[in-house]
Design a protein around this motif. Sequence first.
Motif, PDB file in Angstrom:
ATOM      1  N   LEU A 158      19.264  11.588 -11.200  1.00  0.00           N
ATOM      2  CA  LEU A 158      19.739  12.685 -12.266  1.00  0.00           C
ATOM      3  C   LEU A 158      19.293  14.090 -11.963  1.00  0.00           C
ATOM      4  O   LEU A 158      19.584  15.218 -12.315  1.00  0.00           O
ATOM      5  CB  LEU A 158      19.353  12.264 -13.576  1.00  0.00           C
ATOM      6  CG  LEU A 158      19.916  10.876 -14.399  1.00  0.00           C
ATOM      7  CD1 LEU A 158      19.098  10.539 -15.601  1.00  0.00           C
ATOM      8  CD2 LEU A 158      21.339  11.726 -14.809  1.00  0.00           C
ATOM      9  N   GLU A 159      17.983  13.823 -11.338  1.00  0.00           N
ATOM     10  CA  GLU A 159      17.383  15.135 -10.857  1.00  0.00           C
ATOM     11  C   GLU A 159      18.315  15.779  -9.662  1.00  0.00           C
ATOM     12  O   GLU A 159      18.345  17.160  -9.442  1.00  0.00           O
ATOM     13  CB  GLU A 159      15.954  14.705 -10.248  1.00  0.00           C
ATOM     14  CG  GLU A 159      14.756  14.415 -11.184  1.00  0.00           C
ATOM     15  CD  GLU A 159      13.545  13.974 -10.784  1.00  0.00           C
ATOM     16  OE1 GLU A 159      13.577  13.631  -9.577  1.00  0.00           O
ATOM     17  OE2 GLU A 159      12.773  13.826 -11.569  1.00  0.00           O
ATOM     18  N   MET A 160      18.958  15.001  -8.947  1.00  0.00           N
ATOM     19  CA  MET A 160      19.876  15.427  -7.911  1.00  0.00           C
ATOM     20  C   MET A 160      20.900  16.068  -8.328  1.00  0.00           C
ATOM     21  O   MET A 160      21.596  17.410  -7.991  1.00  0.00           O
ATOM     22  CB  MET A 160      20.415  14.405  -6.591  1.00  0.00           C
ATOM     23  CG  MET A 160      19.304  14.006  -6.022  1.00  0.00           C
ATOM     24  SD  MET A 160      19.819  12.594  -4.859  1.00  0.00           S
ATOM     25  CE  MET A 160      18.601  12.494  -3.738  1.00  0.00           C
ATOM     26  N   HIS A 161      21.348  15.423  -9.554  1.00  0.00           N
ATOM     27  CA  HIS A 161      22.790  16.234 -10.159  1.00  0.00           C
ATOM     28  C   HIS A 161      22.338  16.548 -11.326  1.00  0.00           C
ATOM     29  O   HIS A 161      23.010  16.471 -12.460  1.00  0.00           O
ATOM     30  CB  HIS A 161      23.652  15.124 -10.250  1.00  0.00           C
ATOM     31  CG  HIS A 161      24.179  14.367  -8.961  1.00  0.00           C
ATOM     32  ND1 HIS A 161      25.169  14.878  -8.128  1.00  0.00           N
ATOM     33  CD2 HIS A 161      23.984  13.133  -8.548  1.00  0.00           C
ATOM     34  CE1 HIS A 161      25.516  14.179  -7.071  1.00  0.00           C
ATOM     35  NE2 HIS A 161      24.504  13.302  -7.193  1.00  0.00           N
ATOM     36  N   HIS A 162      21.362  17.575 -11.317  1.00  0.00           N
ATOM     37  CA  HIS A 162      21.164  18.224 -12.499  1.00  0.00           C
ATOM     38  C   HIS A 162      22.004  19.024 -13.197  1.00  0.00           C
ATOM     39  O   HIS A 162      23.028  19.831 -12.192  1.00  0.00           O
ATOM     40  CB  HIS A 162      19.809  18.997 -12.458  1.00  0.00           C
ATOM     41  CG  HIS A 162      19.587  20.056 -11.226  1.00  0.00           C
ATOM     42  ND1 HIS A 162      19.299  19.418 -10.115  1.00  0.00           N
ATOM     43  CD2 HIS A 162      19.844  21.422 -11.340  1.00  0.00           C
ATOM     44  CE1 HIS A 162      19.458  20.761  -9.270  1.00  0.00           C
ATOM     45  NE2 HIS A 162      19.816  21.794 -10.073  1.00  0.00           N
TER      46      HIS A 162
END
Length: 817
Positions: A799-803
């Motif tokens: 989720l942090e990668m695809h924020h």
Amino acid sequence: MKTSKVHEDRSDSGRQPAESGHSSGGTASPAVPDEPPLPSAETPPPAVVPAAGCRFWLRRYGFISLLFFLAWAYGSILISRRHAQQPSFLLLEAHKTQTVRAKYPFTYRDLSQAQARKAEAARKQPAVFVLQEENIREALNAFRQRLAALAEPGKQSPTEQSPAEQELRTILTNGTAAEELLKIVRETMSGGIRAENLPVLDCDRTDCQCRARIISSDGVFERRYQTLLTLAEAQKVIEENFSRSIGHSGLDLSLLWSDPVWQPTLSYQHQESRRLQEEAMTAVSVPVRQFSPGEVLVTLSDEEQAILEAYEAANPHQDSPWWQDLDFGRENIIRILLLAFFIASFVFILCRVRISPASLRQRLTVSAIALMLHFFLVHFFVVLYHRLGLPAESLINFLPLALVPALMANLFDGRTAICTAVIVAIAVPLQVEVGVFQYQFFYLSLFTSLVGVGFFQYAKDRRDFIVGGFALGLAITIASILFCLDTHMEWSEIQSILPSILVISYSNGLLMGILVMALLPIFEYCFGLVTLSTLLELNDTNHFLLRRLQQEAPGTYQHSLNVAAIAEAAALAIQANVPLARVMALFHDIGKLAQPHYFAENFFGVDNPHDSLSPLDSAMIIRSHVEAGIALADKHHLRHSVRQAIEQHHGNSLITYFYQKAVQEAKASGQPVPEEQQFRYQYPLPQQKEVVIVSLADACEAAVRALVGRPTDYQSILRKAVSAVTPAIREGTTDQKALLEVCVSAVKDETGTVLTPDTILHKINEIINDKWNDQQFAQADITTAELETLKMSIQKTILEMHHFRPEYPGTAGKKSQ
């Protein structure tokens, strides 16, 4: 609770393996359902395949059992050696409770020391001689007459004369030669010739500095006693000097020494010499020593020290063969049984402790060899300690007690190293004869070993090993001082030996640091282990294989970086080996270098090459990247753990996309459905938790990446939404909420392919559940609680990668322009 270990396993599946090259979760549903629960610990495990009895056990653990037996046998032999105790230990043991200390101040007059000083002072006084000048003149006159007689023609015929006499007569016919000989004789006799034996003097040593005082008519002068010549020495000097002066070597002058006037020219004055000695001894004062309360009164005498040294030298087993040097008496039998008990406990603990990345066979094999190495080094250093004759307080800082625990800490982990430190601390008093100081050696050995574990566990470069060596030297110094204090040594005595303690302790510490640094690569290479320093080297993205991956398969390279970031966070969450998990992730897909254009992450503006291939051929190509990766790992000598990750990260999972495609084509053509086994990876299941982490991170990253889709997918969704709202707009509808409902209704079937937080979480849960149901983790050393933690960590990282971010101000205006 650990997952059950089975041999027949299933695998997870993915949405579009042709695009990602990995097996991932199943096809997304139209709507995002509630998060499926992770299988609980109460889920009944599959049946475990039973072992094949004793034969299986011997084949799997027979060699390891032999190694531990050899370690125990070697330690038992060393315990049974009948070596004499070090004399200093005998003394400390005998006087430990008999030390006498002063309770009040007093003065002690050391008469024995005074006597020794008087004898030394008397010995340094010169021996007095008087030069007998009258005797010299008489001897010279007689010698002159003798030379004249030899110079005259002989009454005897030459045949009646000896060759030496003929030669001498010929030389002396020359008046110059006779005068030269007379001159040499005069100088030699005037220098003084002493008698052969003077028993009152002790000047036969080569280092003697005794003086001789010679009284003559010209005055009194002194010279070294050893320079005074005897009659024989004077004759030899005259012959050598005369031969040298006339250039004739080997001349025999024995005819000249038969004259009775040839006598010593120095007369020894016994009374005068004795008077000087008595005056010197009278001037010597008696040494006086002041004792204060608390000082030690009783010390080891020279006689006692000599007796102990003779006792050690008389050891009848010093030069005997080792097999004749064994003593299996009651005391040694007890020690051998204790050693067997402690080694068995050590093996039991190693079997119970979970260690990554080493397998049970690796840690048992290395532990057995490390024990034998410890026994050998301790024996070697004890023998060296005896040969050097070091004092008792130096033994504790002389032994290599921290080497094996420090080595185990860097090879495995702290828990194994602490267990090793305990067994080492127990074995030292069993192996080394230390009298009543076994308890002190145990806790001081444990102290230094634990310090070594703490400083060498995370050592990765030369600086860390040097710092660890200095820290270990400080710990050994502290242990030595504590040992001295525990044996009731005074602080003044400790201060006198402190320099030697510091030198030996820090030399020991630095030597241990160097040995650990030197032995680590050997153990890594021989047993397929991986250390922190090696992981840091492999973690460099400038590695040859990673640079090739970046240049030849940039999509796979970016995928590997993403998997590495996910795996690193996941490993940290469950306290696994973080550097190892990251390195495994970086190299897990290097096999795609063989055919990079067949994997979806490397499609850049080209058609899918799998469209022209049969599903089975495509599956074989996808599957072949594992075999190619193993070949590259072997070629470039990657560590065994990294090779395992390449081989096991897919396990025997199903390549779902091409299997479903094959099933659809078979049904459409009326052919039999293909066997599922043909579309599976044919490799072992993950064995260790770091491989499980890489497997999950790989599948989840690929599946979530597939959710993003290609630009054509977004264009299709946009066209469908525009087509749905166009009629309503033409009819004059201006209600924004109504128009939005029309758009959502039109594209609701496509929400499963849109990248949103809900679809990401759903896909990750689907991947993990599919892998669990396919029993991909059945042989892995991981628990359901750790799997739950992994799921949460992977969700967070992806989720942090695809924020998601709000649109920047002004962007809409620029687009409209």
